[in-house]
Design an enzyme around this catalytic site. Sequence first.
Site, PDB file in Angstrom:
ATOM      1  N   HIS A 115      34.634  45.948  37.819  1.00 41.57           N
ATOM      2  CA  HIS A 115      34.684  45.997  36.607  1.00 41.57           C
ATOM      3  C   HIS A 115      33.327  44.825  35.991  1.00 41.57           C
ATOM      4  O   HIS A 115      33.534  45.342  34.426  1.00 41.57           O
ATOM      5  CB  HIS A 115      35.405  44.043  36.847  1.00 41.57           C
ATOM      6  CG  HIS A 115      37.545  44.362  35.958  1.00 41.57           C
ATOM      7  ND1 HIS A 115      37.561  45.211  35.063  1.00 41.57           N
ATOM      8  CD2 HIS A 115      37.569  44.227  37.471  1.00 41.57           C
ATOM      9  CE1 HIS A 115      39.217  45.261  35.135  1.00 41.57           C
ATOM     10  NE2 HIS A 115      39.032  44.740  36.645  1.00 41.57           N
ATOM     11  N   GLN A 132      38.179  46.296  42.157  1.00 37.27           N
ATOM     12  CA  GLN A 132      37.560  44.799  41.576  1.00 37.27           C
ATOM     13  C   GLN A 132      36.314  45.552  41.214  1.00 37.27           C
ATOM     14  O   GLN A 132      35.313  44.739  39.956  1.00 37.27           O
ATOM     15  CB  GLN A 132      37.707  43.952  43.089  1.00 37.27           C
ATOM     16  CG  GLN A 132      38.012  42.877  41.975  1.00 37.27           C
ATOM     17  CD  GLN A 132      38.942  42.224  40.702  1.00 37.27           C
ATOM     18  OE1 GLN A 132      39.403  41.715  39.092  1.00 37.27           O
ATOM     19  NE2 GLN A 132      40.390  43.323  41.052  1.00 37.27           N
ATOM     20  N   ASP A 182      47.248  43.762  36.524  1.00 32.83           N
ATOM     21  CA  ASP A 182      46.342  43.984  35.218  1.00 32.83           C
ATOM     22  C   ASP A 182      46.891  44.523  34.663  1.00 32.83           C
ATOM     23  O   ASP A 182      46.557  44.319  33.404  1.00 32.83           O
ATOM     24  CB  ASP A 182      45.663  44.810  36.325  1.00 32.83           C
ATOM     25  CG  ASP A 182      44.492  44.150  36.625  1.00 32.83           C
ATOM     26  OD1 ASP A 182      44.541  43.348  37.119  1.00 32.83           O
ATOM     27  OD2 ASP A 182      43.251  45.266  38.022  1.00 32.83           O
ATOM     28  N   HIS A 186      51.436  -7.504  21.678  1.00 33.26           N
ATOM     29  CA  HIS A 186      52.421  -6.226  22.660  1.00 33.26           C
ATOM     30  C   HIS A 186      53.616  -6.716  22.942  1.00 33.26           C
ATOM     31  O   HIS A 186      54.469  -6.808  22.297  1.00 33.26           O
ATOM     32  CB  HIS A 186      51.586  -5.822  23.382  1.00 33.26           C
ATOM     33  CG  HIS A 186      50.769  -4.741  23.400  1.00 33.26           C
ATOM     34  ND1 HIS A 186      49.785  -4.946  22.533  1.00 33.26           N
ATOM     35  CD2 HIS A 186      51.140  -3.485  23.269  1.00 33.26           C
ATOM     36  CE1 HIS A 186      48.626  -3.496  22.628  1.00 33.26           C
ATOM     37  NE2 HIS A 186      50.032  -2.436  22.998  1.00 33.26           N
ATOM     38  N   GLU A 197      40.378  34.549  42.043  1.00 33.66           N
ATOM     39  CA  GLU A 197      41.226  34.592  41.092  1.00 33.66           C
ATOM     40  C   GLU A 197      42.434  36.056  42.065  1.00 33.66           C
ATOM     41  O   GLU A 197      43.444  35.479  41.716  1.00 33.66           O
ATOM     42  CB  GLU A 197      40.108  36.520  40.432  1.00 33.66           C
ATOM     43  CG  GLU A 197      41.010  36.036  39.001  1.00 33.66           C
ATOM     44  CD  GLU A 197      40.035  37.313  38.202  1.00 33.66           C
ATOM     45  OE1 GLU A 197      39.555  37.870  38.970  1.00 33.66           O
ATOM     46  OE2 GLU A 197      40.886  37.684  36.810  1.00 33.66           O
ATOM     47  N   HIS A 198      41.950  37.026  42.709  1.00 24.43           N
ATOM     48  CA  HIS A 198      43.248  37.497  42.995  1.00 24.43           C
ATOM     49  C   HIS A 198      42.792  37.406  44.637  1.00 24.43           C
ATOM     50  O   HIS A 198      42.203  37.639  45.401  1.00 24.43           O
ATOM     51  CB  HIS A 198      42.926  39.075  43.083  1.00 24.43           C
ATOM     52  CG  HIS A 198      42.743  39.508  40.939  1.00 24.43           C
ATOM     53  ND1 HIS A 198      41.814  39.549  40.728  1.00 24.43           N
ATOM     54  CD2 HIS A 198      43.758  39.924  40.821  1.00 24.43           C
ATOM     55  CE1 HIS A 198      41.819  40.037  39.561  1.00 24.43           C
ATOM     56  NE2 HIS A 198      43.535  39.377  39.090  1.00 24.43           N
TER      57      HIS A 198
HETATM   58  N1  HSO Z   1      41.398  42.160  36.613  1.00 24.06           N
HETATM   59  C1  HSO Z   1      40.955  42.011  35.346  1.00 24.06           C
HETATM   60  C2  HSO Z   1      41.919  42.434  34.778  1.00 24.06           C
HETATM   61  C3  HSO Z   1      41.895  43.603  33.903  1.00 24.06           C
HETATM   62  N2  HSO Z   1      41.656  45.123  35.126  1.00 24.06           N
HETATM   63  C4  HSO Z   1      41.686  44.624  32.945  1.00 24.06           C
HETATM   64  C5  HSO Z   1      41.895  45.633  34.689  1.00 24.06           C
HETATM   65  N3  HSO Z   1      42.176  45.621  32.816  1.00 24.06           N
HETATM   66  C6  HSO Z   1      40.978  40.166  35.546  1.00 24.06           C
HETATM   67  O1  HSO Z   1      41.806  40.136  35.965  1.00 24.06           O
HETATM   68 ZN    ZN Z   2      41.175  44.540  36.928  1.00 25.59          ZN
END
Ligand code: HSO
Ligand code: ZN
Length: 411
Positions: A251, A248, A341, A400, A307-308
């Site tokens: 990202h 995570q 994902d 009405h 989110e997750h």
């Molecule tokens: N975890 C990201 C989505 C993603 N992961 C795209 C890899 N590619 C957001 O939910």
């Molecule tokens: Zn991801």
Amino acid sequence: MIVSKSDILSIRKKIDWDFYIEKVKPIVEEVKRRGDEALIEFTMKFDGVRQKYLRVPKEEIDQAYDLVDDEIIDALEIARENIERFHSITAVDRDIKIDFGDCILGKRYTPIESVGVYIPGGRASYPSTALMAGIPAKIAGVERLVACTPPDESGGVKPLTLVACDLAGFDEIYVVGGAQAIAGMAYGTETIEPVEKIVGPGNVYVTAAKLLVQKDVAIDMPAGPSEILIIADETANPKYVAFDCLAQLEHDPNALAIVLTTSKDLAENVERIANAEGGSLNLENLKIVIVESIDEALELSNKIAPEHLSIVCENAEKLLEKVKNAGSVFIGEFSPVACGDYASGTNHILPTSGYARIYSGLSVETFMKHMTYQILTKSALNRIGEAVIRLAKAEGLEFHAKSVEIRLKEE
Ligand code: HSO
Ligand code: ZN
């Protein structure tokens, strides 16, 4: 980093949306006024390249298949198949027609006719996002599905993104990113016809532009940095927990990974493994909290609305019913978020920043709306007419009341 319970609830940085909305306002206005010319100028200014073309030509999309590794195309196909299967089965877009005897009441779903999807470029360039947005949109029946994505160094779109867009069923692909792309899709230019709804993740400028144009087009939800919250007891494998956190964090430097655990041992092991393996990441954003019980962890998690949410503890599946707020839930040690994902079939465009309290992730319903309808018989009119007249008069709406009275009088 092991932190205290009280710190964890205020861990997210608040984004000052008004600040970013003010920044993107001139861009949106300029695109509204000058169309394509503004799209090209802003692209040169912000992306530092001139687009080869605004709309990707069909031949370029066809050629992209030859430029992408067959094994990757196979992987995209596997992902597509699973996403399509899950989203078709779980679509609740079922028309309902109920016969109440003297009247029929119903609900009918219809697709939104045109939808634009923002597919990020740069650090967060994900062909998988094209599948996650495009597939449910096409299942819903969206007729005109448009993608906007920023240019690569050559002023075009990477072949992999083109293949993913094509497999997902996109009808048009435009080479433009940032707030200018959102403005182009919302208001139209010489090349881009406007769309009715805009979805998909993006950076703060893209999101601010979506918030700005939402008075004129529908949007999905504001997107913030990616997040995972893991609830784990002593039975969890610290290596799995640590790598899910690192996945995570990779990202975005602002991505967040929270572990709530009843086990001090697990907390220390996760921290050790993450430090040893994730040196290149912002490990400041890995927050580990030792809790008294799994119930306490669930309570905190519901407040955070991640989110997750990953649950790796005894009787994990049983705990699902106690989860009130989360974008997507991953249960048991063999359900890494990475599978959701890409390829298990659920969607990865999910509410972040606590929005899981009020929003859902993308699904077929995102691309539909419904209408209700009724067919009343005279006896239904007799049954409810008097009540309608009384309420209309109470609201001072004479006509009405009359529109019903005249029908009741006629035998
Ligand atoms: N975890 C990201 C989505 C993603 N992961 C795209 C890899 N590619 C957001 O939910
Ligand atoms: Zn991801």
